[in-house]
Write an enzyme that holds these catalytic residues in place. Structure first.
Site, mmCIF file in Angstrom:
data_model
loop_
_atom_site.group_PDB
_atom_site.id
_atom_site.type_symbol
_atom_site.label_atom_id
_atom_site.label_comp_id
_atom_site.label_asym_id
_atom_site.label_seq_id
_atom_site.Cartn_x
_atom_site.Cartn_y
_atom_site.Cartn_z
ATOM 1 N N ILE A 17 10.837 4.318 -2.583
ATOM 2 C CA ILE A 17 10.117 5.567 -2.315
ATOM 3 C C ILE A 17 10.212 5.973 -0.836
ATOM 4 C CG2 ILE A 17 7.804 4.648 -1.796
ATOM 5 C CD1 ILE A 17 6.752 6.794 -3.825
ATOM 6 N N ASN A 30 -4.743 -0.068 0.371
ATOM 7 C CA ASN A 30 -6.024 -0.751 0.132
ATOM 8 C C ASN A 30 -7.131 0.048 0.809
ATOM 9 O OD1 ASN A 30 -6.347 -1.851 2.954
ATOM 10 N ND2 ASN A 30 -4.416 -2.826 2.357
ATOM 11 N N GLY A 38 3.997 -5.103 -0.449
ATOM 12 C CA GLY A 38 4.492 -4.138 -1.431
ATOM 13 C C GLY A 38 4.904 -2.812 -0.822
ATOM 14 N N VAL A 39 4.608 -1.761 -1.557
ATOM 15 C CA VAL A 39 5.039 -0.428 -1.131
ATOM 16 C C VAL A 39 4.320 -0.017 0.156
ATOM 17 C CG1 VAL A 39 3.416 0.873 -2.595
ATOM 18 C CG2 VAL A 39 5.646 1.852 -2.033
ATOM 19 N N ASP A 40 3.100 -0.461 0.337
ATOM 20 C CA ASP A 40 2.326 -0.167 1.554
ATOM 21 C C ASP A 40 3.074 -0.680 2.789
ATOM 22 O OD1 ASP A 40 0.225 0.549 3.181
ATOM 23 O OD2 ASP A 40 -1.228 -0.857 2.325
ATOM 24 N N SER A 123 -1.036 0.273 -8.472
ATOM 25 C CA SER A 123 -1.825 -0.861 -9.016
ATOM 26 C C SER A 123 -1.024 -1.855 -9.853
ATOM 27 C CB SER A 123 -3.030 -0.380 -9.856
ATOM 28 O OG SER A 123 -4.094 0.024 -9.031
ATOM 29 N N THR A 124 0.273 -1.622 -10.053
ATOM 30 C CA THR A 124 1.003 -2.510 -10.978
ATOM 31 C C THR A 124 1.650 -3.715 -10.298
ATOM 32 O OG1 THR A 124 3.103 -1.324 -10.813
ATOM 33 C CG2 THR A 124 1.550 -0.556 -12.499
ATOM 34 N N GLY A 125 1.488 -3.820 -8.965
ATOM 35 C CA GLY A 125 2.044 -4.965 -8.244
ATOM 36 C C GLY A 125 0.944 -5.975 -7.948
ATOM 37 N N TYR A 127 -2.081 -5.595 -7.421
ATOM 38 C CA TYR A 127 -3.361 -5.328 -8.095
ATOM 39 C C TYR A 127 -3.341 -5.617 -9.596
ATOM 40 C CZ TYR A 127 -5.578 -3.359 -3.898
ATOM 41 O OH TYR A 127 -6.152 -3.189 -2.644
HETATM 42 N N1 AR6 Z 1 9.352 1.919 -3.358
HETATM 43 C C1 AR6 Z 1 8.802 2.109 -4.576
HETATM 44 N N2 AR6 Z 1 8.028 1.208 -5.189
HETATM 45 C C2 AR6 Z 1 7.805 0.037 -4.542
HETATM 46 C C3 AR6 Z 1 8.340 -0.256 -3.262
HETATM 47 C C4 AR6 Z 1 9.141 0.754 -2.665
HETATM 48 N N3 AR6 Z 1 9.694 0.596 -1.468
HETATM 49 N N4 AR6 Z 1 7.926 -1.506 -2.912
HETATM 50 C C5 AR6 Z 1 7.181 -1.987 -3.931
HETATM 51 N N5 AR6 Z 1 7.115 -1.063 -4.911
HETATM 52 P P1 AR6 Z 1 2.115 -2.831 -4.858
HETATM 53 P P2 AR6 Z 1 -0.633 -2.253 -5.805
HETATM 54 C C6 AR6 Z 1 6.431 -1.105 -6.219
HETATM 55 O O1 AR6 Z 1 1.856 -4.288 -4.912
HETATM 56 O O2 AR6 Z 1 -0.430 -3.083 -7.031
HETATM 57 C C7 AR6 Z 1 -0.656 -3.871 -0.854
HETATM 58 O O3 AR6 Z 1 -0.759 -5.077 -0.147
HETATM 59 C C8 AR6 Z 1 6.083 -2.451 -6.794
HETATM 60 O O4 AR6 Z 1 7.241 -3.072 -7.356
HETATM 61 O O5 AR6 Z 1 2.829 -2.270 -3.686
HETATM 62 O O6 AR6 Z 1 -1.297 -0.908 -5.948
HETATM 63 C C9 AR6 Z 1 -1.733 -2.864 -0.470
HETATM 64 O O7 AR6 Z 1 -2.083 -2.956 0.900
HETATM 65 C C10 AR6 Z 1 5.083 -2.044 -7.867
HETATM 66 O O8 AR6 Z 1 5.781 -1.534 -9.015
HETATM 67 O O9 AR6 Z 1 0.712 -1.974 -4.971
HETATM 68 C C11 AR6 Z 1 -2.870 -3.231 -1.368
HETATM 69 O O10 AR6 Z 1 -3.643 -4.287 -0.815
HETATM 70 C C12 AR6 Z 1 4.367 -0.846 -7.214
HETATM 71 O O11 AR6 Z 1 5.181 -0.462 -6.104
HETATM 72 C C13 AR6 Z 1 -2.187 -3.717 -2.625
HETATM 73 O O12 AR6 Z 1 -0.893 -4.149 -2.225
HETATM 74 C C14 AR6 Z 1 2.962 -1.146 -6.719
HETATM 75 O O13 AR6 Z 1 2.895 -2.467 -6.210
HETATM 76 C C15 AR6 Z 1 -2.006 -2.596 -3.630
HETATM 77 O O14 AR6 Z 1 -1.494 -3.157 -4.817
#
Ligand code: AR6
Length: 176
Positions: A17, A30, A38-40, A123-125, A127
């Site tokens: 993304i 968060n 993750g994406v953050d 939320s699918t990573g 969380y």
């Molecule tokens: N582009 C698109 N999607 C991505 C990317 C990217 N570059 N990187 C990861 N994903 P997550 P959550 C996907 O864990 O579950 C953080 O530490 C990933 O494969 O990023 O909402 C925050 O600070 C998954 O499908 O987010 C919060 O503490 C999706 O993004 C917590 O994680 C979401 O995974 C939020 O957890």
């Protein structure tokens, strides 16, 4: 894969993304807005320090809500930071909170006059939200929104791996 709703498009893509050129990309943040994995982590790394500086000024974001900052060095002009729920079995209001995270982000986009937005699978990573159910909520919320708001032209879901893409594609087919 894509479908047309009203005059708007819902598009599924597999990818990173941080490469998106939409008016805004959405961060799965968060509630402290202090970055993370993750994406953050990817968004803050790619977008540079101006995004975190703005997050610190804003201070935080409740679960299910959203805030908007600059896109910093990203191609996207803005980052919309939303906080999805941690999944704890599904009986703690998680579905409503996930819907609200998408809806709050969409509302911020239209309030800012934006025409395009890209979401990750919130939320699918970390969380832990079950993927198919999260995909259904994400897509239903976006489809309902486009039915009522013709000013938003494109809603993209940018899914990081094939498994996530396939889950979204499987759910989107049910809406056609
Ligand atoms: N582009 C698109 N999607 C991505 C990317 C990217 N570059 N990187 C990861 N994903 P997550 P959550 C996907 O864990 O579950 C953080 O530490 C990933 O494969 O990023 O909402 C925050 O600070 C998954 O499908 O987010 C919060 O503490 C999706 O993004 C917590 O994680 C979401 O995974 C939020 O957890």
């Amino acid at each position: 894969m894509q479908i047309e709703i009203n005059q708007g498009l819902i598009v599924l893509a597999e990818g990173d993304i941080t490469e998106e050129e939409t008016d805004a990309i959405v961060n799965a943040a968060n509630s402290r807005l202090r970055g993370g994995a993750g994406v953050d982590g990817a968004i803050h790394r790619a977008g540079g320090p101006s995004i975190m500086a703005e997050c610190r000024r804003i201070g935080g974001c409740l679960t299910g809500q959203a805030v908007i900052t600059t896109g910093g060095e990203l191609k996207a002009k803005h980052v919309i930071h939303t906080v999805g729920p941690v999944y704890r079995g599904g009986t703690r209001g998680e579905a409503d909170l996930l819907r609200s995270a998408y809806l709050s982000s969409l509302k911020l986009a239209t309030a800012g006059g934006l025409k395009s937005i890209a979401f990750p699978a919130i939320s699918t990573g970390v969380y832990g939200y079950p993927l198919a159910e999260a995909a259904r909520i994400a897509l239903a919320t976006a489809i309902d929104y486009l039915r009522d708001h013709t000013d938003l032209e494109v809603v993209r879901f940018v899914l990081f791996d094939r498994r996530t893409y396939d889950a979204f594609a499987g759910e989107l087919k049910k809406f056609i």
